[in-house]
Write an enzyme that holds these catalytic residues in place. Structure first.
Site, PDB file in Angstrom:
ATOM      1  N   LYS A  80       0.836  -1.216   0.000  1.00 28.21           N
ATOM      2  CA  LYS A  80       0.000   0.000   0.000  1.00 28.21           C
ATOM      3  C   LYS A  80       0.866   1.260   0.000  1.00 28.21           C
ATOM      4  CE  LYS A  80      -3.702  -2.384   2.513  1.00 28.21           C
ATOM      5  NZ  LYS A  80      -4.279  -2.619   3.851  1.00 28.21           N
ATOM      6  N   VAL A 274       0.111  -8.556   6.774  1.00 29.63           N
ATOM      7  CA  VAL A 274      -0.375  -9.772   7.436  1.00 29.63           C
ATOM      8  C   VAL A 274       0.487 -11.004   7.215  1.00 29.63           C
ATOM      9  CG1 VAL A 274      -2.851  -9.403   7.740  1.00 29.63           C
ATOM     10  CG2 VAL A 274      -1.991 -10.147   5.537  1.00 29.63           C
TER      11      VAL A 274
END
Ligand code: GLU
Length: 331
Positions: A80, A274
């Site tokens: 991101k 994650v």
């Protein structure tokens, strides 16, 4: 904290730093049992929960690596940072900040509560999924391959090779990620998306599935630490204002709901994902004594066992220890 010495760049001092880091990795590896690998993307559940690796690359090239440094993993949310940078480079900062805000949410990364309940005009930041998917929708190109190409090109410039996609992780997320599809539909309904929803989600799942190592993350962190400039060629890889916004966002929103604690106790712009990766960008710091990596460094960490906030449990503890020992905080 280590004592300041005249020069931390000699081979002998590098060996000291290496032996410290080897000890710390061995110690914090014992903490991996306090966390759990992510399973909501089924393919991520296959990661080795005991893995822990770190690479630190200084501006002068000084490199310390320890643990599982060669184990590739998917970049996940760390992408991101890259998609936001590329979108700012393609569309301009003002255009992007009209579409996504720069405020921490205090909500889970995949929540749209704020958008719904507060009727805000744009997603709160580019690192929560609603913001990241909005950013991805603004990337130039019609197909997901066209949209993702500049992310690959930027990565290739920084890490020196073209990374590949982990197709299994990509398909696993594509076929299981109902929440991201729900976010996609919500963004479509509210008019945030700038391109076709399926193409946007396909691009987003692909960007999350780019395979990297801690060495790669440390190189990206180093470029950011250096305000976007290549340390050897002085080439501007990322325009300075964009690199600075990226670091500000990493500091305020990079570590999920633990961003405040991380800024307080570690004090470096960082972003986690994650799969257990963490990228850190440590700018040059001014201190009276000479400390390791004073002129700035990039850090990559990998430890797939996650804490309750979704950050690498042993990775965070290791980083906190390194930062306190070497006084890496920007504050
Ligand atoms: N691909 C993951 C998702 O969107 C990334 C999440 C993360 O690393 O925080 O759910």
């Amino acid at each position: 904290m280590v004592q300041g010495i005249a020069n931390w760049s000699t081979e002998q001092s590098r060996e000291w730093l290496q032996s410290y880091v080897d000890d710390w990795v061995a110690f914090y590896r014992k903490h991996t049992g306090d966390g759990k690998v992510a399973t909501y993307i089924p393919e991520l559940a296959k990661a080795n929960p005991d893995a822990l690796g770190i690479t630190i690359i200084g501006k002068n090239g000084l490199t310390v690596r320890s643990g599982e440094v060669d184990e590739p993993f998917t970049i996940q949310s760390i992408s991101k940072v890259l998609s936001f940078i590329v979108a700012c480079m393609e569309r301009g900062v003002a255009y992007m900040l009209d579409r996504v805000d720069v405020e921490p949410t205090g909500e889970a990364f995949n929540s749209i509560m704020h958008l719904e309940m507060k009727q805000v005009k744009k997603p709160l930041n580019p690192f929560v999924n609603a913001g990241a998917i909005t950013v991805t929708s603004t990337l130039n190109g019609r197909t997901s391959d066209e949209k993702i190409e500049p992310i690959f090109a930027l990565l290739e410039k920084i890490i020196g090779y073209r990374p590949s996609l982990d197709i299994d992780v990509y398909e696993s997320e594509r076929d299981s990620s109902m929440r991201n599809r729900a976010i996609g539909y919500y963004l479509l309904e509210t008019g945030y998306l700038e391109s076709d929803m399926n193409t946007t989600l396909e691009t987003y799942f692909k960007q999350c599935s780019i395979k990297v190592t801690v060495d790669d993350l440390a190189r990206i962190g180093l470029i950011l630490a250096n305000d976007g400039e290549d340390i050897d060629t002085f080439e501007e890889i990322i325009p300075r204002p964009i690199a600075r916004i990226a670091k500000a966002l990493m500091l305020t929103c990079g570590m999920y709901d633990a961003s405040g604690k991380f800024a307080t106790y570690v004090g470096i712009p960082a972003k986690s994902g994650v799969s257990g990766g963490i990228i850190g960008a440590v700018p040059p710091r001014v201190r009276e004594e000479v400390l390791p990596f004073m002129e700035g460094c990039g850090i990559g960490v990998y430890g797939p066992a996650l804490d309750d906030n979704g950050n690498s449990v042993s990775g965070i503890r290791l980083l906190r220890h390194v930062a306190s020992q070497w006084d890496l905080s920007i504050f």
